[in-house]
Design an enzyme around this catalytic site. Sequence first.
Site, PDB file in Angstrom:
ATOM      1  N   ASP A 235      13.783  -7.619 -12.172  1.00 42.08           N
ATOM      2  CA  ASP A 235      12.566  -6.998 -11.646  1.00 42.08           C
ATOM      3  C   ASP A 235      11.522  -8.090 -11.412  1.00 42.08           C
ATOM      4  OD1 ASP A 235       9.757  -5.696 -12.041  1.00 42.08           O
ATOM      5  OD2 ASP A 235      11.082  -4.012 -11.623  1.00 42.08           O
ATOM      6  N   ASN A 243       1.446  -7.360  -3.221  1.00 41.12           N
ATOM      7  CA  ASN A 243       1.179  -6.411  -2.135  1.00 41.12           C
ATOM      8  C   ASN A 243      -0.316  -6.146  -1.972  1.00 41.12           C
ATOM      9  OD1 ASN A 243       3.750  -5.927  -1.104  1.00 41.12           O
ATOM     10  ND2 ASN A 243       4.202  -4.354  -2.628  1.00 41.12           N
ATOM     11  N   HIS A 248       1.589  -5.798   2.452  1.00 41.72           N
ATOM     12  CA  HIS A 248       3.007  -5.455   2.303  1.00 41.72           C
ATOM     13  C   HIS A 248       3.919  -6.383   3.092  1.00 41.72           C
ATOM     14  CE1 HIS A 248       2.600  -1.767  -0.067  1.00 41.72           C
ATOM     15  NE2 HIS A 248       1.467  -1.558   0.617  1.00 41.72           N
ATOM     16  N   ASP A 252       7.187  -8.013   1.601  1.00 42.23           N
ATOM     17  CA  ASP A 252       8.516  -7.949   2.214  1.00 42.23           C
ATOM     18  C   ASP A 252       9.147  -9.334   2.313  1.00 42.23           C
ATOM     19  OD1 ASP A 252       8.277  -5.236   2.474  1.00 42.23           O
ATOM     20  OD2 ASP A 252       7.803  -5.265   4.621  1.00 42.23           O
ATOM     21  N   GLU A 278      11.099  -3.532  -6.075  1.00 41.33           N
ATOM     22  CA  GLU A 278      11.278  -4.957  -6.336  1.00 41.33           C
ATOM     23  C   GLU A 278      12.390  -5.221  -7.344  1.00 41.33           C
ATOM     24  OE1 GLU A 278       7.935  -3.573  -9.123  1.00 41.33           O
ATOM     25  OE2 GLU A 278       8.804  -3.051  -7.180  1.00 41.33           O
TER      26      GLU A 278
END
Length: 365
Positions: A235, A243, A248, A252, A278
């Site tokens: 994680d 973010n 975002h 990404d 994530e």
Amino acid sequence: MRVAPSASRRFALANLCVLLGMLLYTQRTQEPSYLHWLVADNIILVGFCFLRWGAQRLYHLTSSHRFDLTLILSSIGLMLIVKPQATSSAYLMIILSLAAAVCFIMLAKDHYVAFKDNFTAYATYWLVVPIALIGMMFLVRALILIIYPEKVATYAAFNTEESIPILWIYIVLILLMNILIIGNTINRLVVKIMTLANKDALTGLWNRNALQTKLTLEHARWLRDKVSYSIILIDLDHFKQINDAHGHTAGDEVLKLAAKQLNSVTRKIDYLCRYGGEEFVLILPLTTERKALCVAEKLQQTLAEINFTWRGTPIAIQASIGCATIQEDLPVEALLHLADKAMYQAKASGRNCIKVANTAKPNYN
């Protein structure tokens, strides 16, 4: 055309070349003619090469342009040794037949490489064998002409009464080529749909649906052979802050870069998936708890070494990692739950660390 426009153009050129070559064949006379002999033969051979190039583009295989162009030039060179006329027709057709046989046998090999990972062995052979048989047909024709050159009027000409059955065979061959083209395009579309259904669109990794299938298969192997396997759940730390602070799009890019780096240090037998958000899950076949911990440390180091800058601002990529290894009487769902629980323990311990689940506990809740 919409499924594979580039490949379709090559297939269209293949048909055009073969039809043009056959049309020139029918205009042959007893007079020498480079157009009706040498050009006609090699236009057909170029058509066969276009067929192969279309298949390679359709299945994203390595191009064979250099090999095929060498084949065409070799054919032209050997044909130029003799005068292009009826008296040398047996020799000319032997050269063309051998070159065509090589082209179709290599085309069959290309299809085998493309199909073997996506279809059963039975389906693969049924899709490949017809192409190989066409290559064998050309090879047999060459052998017949070598042994019985006087049969050239029957097996190598299209403008004599004796050759009418062979002409129909070539017409059927062209129809079969087009059926194979359509069938292969449909196969490619089916494989693409199957792949997209099991792949994460952003990272290109396997998705959660594919993960469940792979876990079930790996657990079945464990139940049958007692071959140990492990799960690592990764994680990314502070991903929400990335973010929020950078948008975002930046998030990404972090996900794609992390997926690429993680995938670069895994084995071919490992199975890396994007679990959601994530989170990533790595299935490690043939891996004990000690080895899984070593892998987790390698993954953590790999992520830490990423140098990522977004619009002038460096962004550190770190991860909390949980590991779990299969044990007796441990359900596959519980193993994934324990890896998840170990990952949250790593989060609670300050993040950017690794925790190993205690799979020996009788209670997995």
